[in-house]
Structures are given as structure tokens and as C-alpha cells.
Scaffold this active site. Structure first.
Site, PDB file in Angstrom:
ATOM      1  N   GLY A 155       0.725  -1.178   0.108  1.00 23.41           N
ATOM      2  CA  GLY A 155      -0.070   0.098   0.049  1.00 23.41           C
ATOM      3  C   GLY A 155       0.837   1.221   0.122  1.00 23.41           C
ATOM      4  N   ARG A 159      13.366  10.954  -2.378  1.00 21.49           N
ATOM      5  CA  ARG A 159      14.154  12.034  -2.697  1.00 21.49           C
ATOM      6  C   ARG A 159      15.245  12.046  -1.704  1.00 21.49           C
ATOM      7  NH1 ARG A 159      14.364  16.633   0.247  1.00 21.49           N
ATOM      8  NH2 ARG A 159      15.181  18.308  -0.910  1.00 21.49           N
ATOM      9  N   ARG A 194       1.367  -5.280  -5.244  1.00 26.34           N
ATOM     10  CA  ARG A 194       1.452  -6.581  -4.424  1.00 26.34           C
ATOM     11  C   ARG A 194       1.767  -7.634  -5.753  1.00 26.34           C
ATOM     12  NH1 ARG A 194      -0.169  -4.378   0.291  1.00 26.34           N
ATOM     13  NH2 ARG A 194      -1.810  -2.948   0.541  1.00 26.34           N
ATOM     14  N   GLY A 219       5.580  -1.956   4.013  1.00 26.60           N
ATOM     15  CA  GLY A 219       5.021  -2.485   5.285  1.00 26.60           C
ATOM     16  C   GLY A 219       5.468  -3.910   5.468  1.00 26.60           C
ATOM     17  N   ASP A 220       4.826  -4.531   6.490  1.00 21.51           N
ATOM     18  CA  ASP A 220       5.199  -5.805   6.832  1.00 21.51           C
ATOM     19  C   ASP A 220       5.313  -6.855   5.444  1.00 21.51           C
ATOM     20  OD1 ASP A 220       2.586  -5.913   6.587  1.00 21.51           O
ATOM     21  OD2 ASP A 220       2.155  -6.964   8.587  1.00 21.51           O
ATOM     22  N   THR A 264       3.825   2.731   5.778  1.00 19.82           N
ATOM     23  CA  THR A 264       2.509   2.288   5.531  1.00 19.82           C
ATOM     24  C   THR A 264       1.631   3.111   6.504  1.00 19.82           C
ATOM     25  OG1 THR A 264       1.073   0.488   6.231  1.00 19.82           O
ATOM     26  CG2 THR A 264       3.135   0.579   7.488  1.00 19.82           C
ATOM     27  N   ILE A 265       0.418   3.318   5.962  1.00 23.84           N
ATOM     28  CA  ILE A 265      -0.397   4.321   6.718  1.00 23.84           C
ATOM     29  C   ILE A 265      -0.826   3.486   7.999  1.00 23.84           C
ATOM     30  CG2 ILE A 265      -1.581   5.562   4.798  1.00 23.84           C
ATOM     31  CD1 ILE A 265      -3.995   3.944   5.177  1.00 23.84           C
ATOM     32  N   ASP A 266      -0.628   2.102   8.045  1.00 25.48           N
ATOM     33  CA  ASP A 266      -1.278   1.334   9.244  1.00 25.48           C
ATOM     34  C   ASP A 266      -0.418   1.462  10.616  1.00 25.48           C
ATOM     35  OD1 ASP A 266      -3.124   0.424   7.398  1.00 25.48           O
ATOM     36  OD2 ASP A 266      -1.966  -1.371   6.911  1.00 25.48           O
ATOM     37  N   ASP A 298       1.918  -0.429  11.852  1.00 28.60           N
ATOM     38  CA  ASP A 298       1.817  -1.701  12.364  1.00 28.60           C
ATOM     39  C   ASP A 298       3.232  -2.506  12.439  1.00 28.60           C
ATOM     40  OD1 ASP A 298       1.711  -2.015   9.531  1.00 28.60           O
ATOM     41  OD2 ASP A 298       0.238  -3.609   9.738  1.00 28.60           O
ATOM     42  N   ARG A 321     -19.198  14.829  11.297  1.00 29.57           N
ATOM     43  CA  ARG A 321     -19.689  15.242  12.365  1.00 29.57           C
ATOM     44  C   ARG A 321     -20.708  16.195  12.505  1.00 29.57           C
ATOM     45  NH1 ARG A 321     -20.255  13.170  17.714  1.00 29.57           N
ATOM     46  NH2 ARG A 321     -17.858  13.086  18.227  1.00 29.57           N
ATOM     47  N   MET A 328      -9.225   2.540   7.817  1.00 29.80           N
ATOM     48  CA  MET A 328      -8.205   1.484   7.494  1.00 29.80           C
ATOM     49  C   MET A 328      -7.336   1.078   8.661  1.00 29.80           C
ATOM     50  SD  MET A 328      -6.994   1.994   3.430  1.00 29.80           S
ATOM     51  CE  MET A 328      -7.926   1.493   2.129  1.00 29.80           C
ATOM     52  N   GLY A 329      -6.352   0.102   8.230  1.00 25.59           N
ATOM     53  CA  GLY A 329      -5.470  -0.315   9.387  1.00 25.59           C
ATOM     54  C   GLY A 329      -5.153  -1.883   9.207  1.00 25.59           C
ATOM     55  N   ARG A 330      -5.956  -2.287   8.242  1.00 20.71           N
ATOM     56  CA  ARG A 330      -5.770  -3.835   8.017  1.00 20.71           C
ATOM     57  C   ARG A 330      -6.106  -4.508   9.254  1.00 20.71           C
ATOM     58  NH1 ARG A 330      -3.651  -6.621   3.628  1.00 20.71           N
ATOM     59  NH2 ARG A 330      -2.188  -4.783   3.166  1.00 20.71           N
ATOM     60  N   ILE A 344      -9.367   7.128   0.457  1.00 20.74           N
ATOM     61  CA  ILE A 344      -9.034   8.573   0.656  1.00 20.74           C
ATOM     62  C   ILE A 344      -7.924   8.542   1.527  1.00 20.74           C
ATOM     63  CG2 ILE A 344     -10.626   8.919   2.414  1.00 20.74           C
ATOM     64  CD1 ILE A 344     -11.197  11.731   1.317  1.00 20.74           C
TER      65      ILE A 344
HETATM   66  O1  F6P Z   1      -1.540  -1.744   4.295  1.00 20.68           O
HETATM   67  C1  F6P Z   1      -2.217  -0.319   3.868  1.00 20.68           C
HETATM   68  C2  F6P Z   1      -3.711  -0.571   3.469  1.00 20.68           C
HETATM   69  O2  F6P Z   1      -4.258   0.586   3.011  1.00 20.68           O
HETATM   70  C3  F6P Z   1      -4.595  -1.099   4.826  1.00 20.68           C
HETATM   71  O3  F6P Z   1      -4.934  -0.150   5.501  1.00 20.68           O
HETATM   72  C4  F6P Z   1      -5.568  -1.724   3.775  1.00 20.68           C
HETATM   73  O4  F6P Z   1      -6.240  -2.954   4.614  1.00 20.68           O
HETATM   74  C5  F6P Z   1      -4.862  -2.306   2.762  1.00 20.68           C
HETATM   75  O5  F6P Z   1      -3.785  -1.749   2.478  1.00 20.68           O
HETATM   76  C6  F6P Z   1      -5.666  -2.466   1.402  1.00 20.68           C
HETATM   77  O6  F6P Z   1      -4.841  -2.949   0.439  1.00 20.68           O
HETATM   78  P1  F6P Z   1      -5.149  -3.078  -1.300  1.00 20.68           P
HETATM   79  O7  F6P Z   1      -4.484  -1.713  -1.497  1.00 20.68           O
HETATM   80  O8  F6P Z   1      -4.306  -4.312  -1.676  1.00 20.68           O
HETATM   81  O9  F6P Z   1      -6.609  -2.863  -1.202  1.00 20.68           O
END
Ligand code: F6P
Length: 341
Positions: free
Chosen positions: A15, A25, A76, A106-107, A130-132, A134, A159, A174-176, A262
């Protein structure tokens, strides 16, 4: 390890995360500073397998620090999951005389590095992107701060409309499989409930608990908006199903909203640009020092080096004090019981 340490390569994988360009950069400029040649592989590990690469120089990384996404593209790569793909990738790196590869991801990407290690003789350095958030061993990953801000911006708008109608909203972030985004976003948006993996103790009772909390708040505060921030992959079948479950279980009408991709895009905030820049420079210095199979991170304001295995072995824990604040100390229902609001 390979003898020539003058040619390095970079790729971004998994991701994308805001700040990856800032890291590219920084890596390129630091490498040029030390008279190294730099190439970038396109589309993550797929680019390694296909030998799809480009030369990177000062002009390639000019005016990219503020851009989301990644100029090297991402992917991926199912092909890279096979031994054949990994061997092909290593062969291409050897043929191109690349002495060190920096992987920003990420992982999943770090697992890819572990697989490549068996076949590649050069150095492998990881940057957490990674935005997660983790990845263990670094306080923050590149992209996390921006994703939190993006979600806050969206939820503040939700809100407003929730408040105008006294509606209950369930917003999925998100956050997997990790609760960092949900907890931090929930705290920053003053969500009445945050549903994360870390706070789901008794799955059998969760629906009842969620419903009771909503009802209690409505009773204590009178008519008002009510916001739940939920981590993705937490409720089986997602937040639409959670809303219909709440309707049938307790006759509570909720509006679901999935923020989705987003959160992955947009200009990186200052924190991510600066983090990415520091990590990039430190990665080049680690390559020069002969380091291998490490992730460069930042812990308590200090650059740190963490073995790749360690970074992905442990599940990174959300901040316990923040979790307690959300679920107890700042909890509106608990406050009502103690004091009457
Ligand atoms: O790991 C970053 C992430 O955006 C997760 O938060 C989310 O679960 C996943 O990637 C979505 O993956 P993809 O882009 O393969 O749908």
C-alpha cells in the site's frame, strides 16, 4: 556481501503511503552526495522480477517531496511469493551490479526482503512506509500521520452533518489488522466509541455493549450526534452489517460510512516529510557502514536500526494510556454514571 558498494536501488511496495516520495528524494540525494549511482525499480517487487527500472538523479526527485503516492509506483506481487520469482529478482540485481536494495513498505514488503535474502548477496535495508503504523521498532511509519489527518478532516465534516440530524454514524477507517488508525483518529475526533482489535475483549457481548453505550449516551446527553470510529476487518462483513445488526438488535438507526482509499492519498504532512527524509539519509549511512537486513526507524526522537525479523515478528501495540483514556477516563457513559453529566 558484494564488493562494489557504489550502486544502490530503491523500490516501494505494498500500500502506498504519503511520504514515500519524500523518502525516495532523501535516499537519492544522500546517495548522490556519497557518489553512489541510484536506480529505482518500478511497481515494487514486480519491477525486480521484470528488470523494470529507471535511473534516478537529482532531477528525478525534484519537486516530489509534497506529492502523495509514489513516483516508483507500487504493487502487491504474487509472482514474488514464488521461489522462482525471488531467484529471478536476485539474478537481476546481481546482473545490474546493485550492491544494496532499499525497500520502502510495510510488513508484507519486509517479508519479501526476508525471502530475497536467501538468493541475493547484496545489502537489504527497509524503511517503514505504511499508513497502518503496524511495524514494530519505530514510533511511527511514513504515511501514518498524514492518514490520521486525512481521516480527521473527513470525520469532522461527517460530525457536522451528524450533529445537524442527531444521527449515529459508524465510520470505518483503514489499518488492516491493526488499531492505530482507529484509535488515534477516534481520539482526535472525540468519537463516542472506538472499535479496535485491542478493545474487543468479548466478541459475544460486543453488540450489546455497543448498543448500551449508544442508548446510555442518548439518555444522559439528550439528542445529539454520536460517532463510532471502527477499524476495518473488525466487524464480520463490515460496518454496513454492524449498522444493520444494531438496527435489528436494539432498534438503533445508524449510518455507515467507509472512508476507504481517501486515507492513502494526499500531500504528506510535515511529520511524514521530515520522518521520511531522516530515514532516507540514515539508510544511506547504514549502507555505507555495511549494515544488512535492518529496518531504519525512529524511536523516542532517535534514529534506530531494527532487525527486519524483529520489526515484523511482534504485533506492535497501540498506546495503552490512549486506549484507557478513550475507553474509560474520557468515556461519556462512564462519566454519566459517576457524576451525571
Ligand atoms: O496496508 C495499507 C492498506 O491501505 C491497509 O490499511 C488496507 O487494509 C490495505 O492496504 C488495502 O490494500 P489494497 O490496496 O491491496 O486493497
Amino acid at each position: 556481501m558484494l564488493k562494489n558498494n557504489n550502486k544502490i536501488a530503491i523500490l516501494t511496495s505494498g500500500g502506498d503511503a504519503p511520504g514515500m516520495n519524500a523518502a525516495i528524494r532523501s535516499l537519492v540525494l544522500a546517495a548522490l552526495h556519497y557518489k553512489m549511482e541510484v536506480i529505482g525499480f518500478n511497481y515494487g517487487f514486480n519491477g525486480l522480477i521484470e528488470a523494470d527500472f529507471c535511473q534516478l538523479n537529482e532531477s528525478s526527485v525534484r519537486n516530489i517531496i509534497h506529492c502523495g503516492g509514489t513516483i516508483l509506483k507500487s504493487a502487491r506481487s504474487p509472482k514474488f511469493m514464488t521461489e522462482e520469482g525471488q531467484k529471478q529478482a536476485a539474478e537481476n540485481l546481481h546482473k545490474l551490479d546493485v550492491s544494496a536494495l532499499v525497500v520502502i513498505g510495510g510488513d508484507g514488503s519486509f517479508n519479501g526482503m526476508l525471502a530475497l535474502k536467501s538468493f541475493y548477496q547484496g545489502q537489504l535495508i527497509g524503511l517503514p512506509g505504511t499508513i497502518d503504523n503496524d511495524i514494530d521498532g519505530t514510533d511511527s511509519t511514513i504515511g501514518f500521520a498524514t492518514a490520521v489527518n486525512t481521516a480527521i478532516d473527513a470525520i469532522d465534516k461527517i460530525r457536522d452533518t451528524a450533529e445537524a440530524f442527531d444521527r449515529v454514524f459508524v465510520v470505518e477507517v483503514m489499518g488492516r489488522h491493526s488499531g492505530f488508525l482507529a484509535l488515534n483518529v477516534g481520539i482526535a475526533c472525540a468519537a463516542e466509541q472506538v472499535l479496535t482489535f485491542e478493545s474487543f475483549k468479548n466478541p459475544g457481548l460486543e453488540l450489546q455493549n455497543i448498543a448500551n453505550h449508544i442508548k446510555q449516551c442518548k439518555v444522559e446527553r439528550g439528542q445529539s450526534s454520536y460517532l463510532i470510529v471502527a477499524a476495518e476487518n473488525l466487524w464480520p462483513e463490515g460496518v454496513e452489517k454492524l449498522c444493520s445488526d444494531l438496527q435489528s438488535y436494539a432498534n438503533i438507526k445508524c449510518t455507515p460510512c467507509v472512508l476507504g482509499y481517501i486515507q492513502r492519498g494526499g500531500d504528506p504532512v510535515a511529520k511524514d516529510r521530515i520522518l521520511a527524509t531522516k530515514l532516507g539519509v540514515a539508510a544511506i549511512e547504514a549502507i555505507r557502514a555495511g549494515k544488512n537486513m535492518i529496518m531504519i526507524g525512529e524511536s523516542s526522537n532517535q534514529m534506530c536500526e531494527v532487525a527486519i525479523e524483529t520489526a515484523i515478528k511482534h504485533k506492535k501495540q497501540v498506546n495503552a494510556a490512549l486506549l484507557k483514556a478513550q475507553n474509560s477516563i474520557l468515556d461519556i457513559a462512564e462519566l454519566a454514571q459517576l457524576n451525571k453529566i
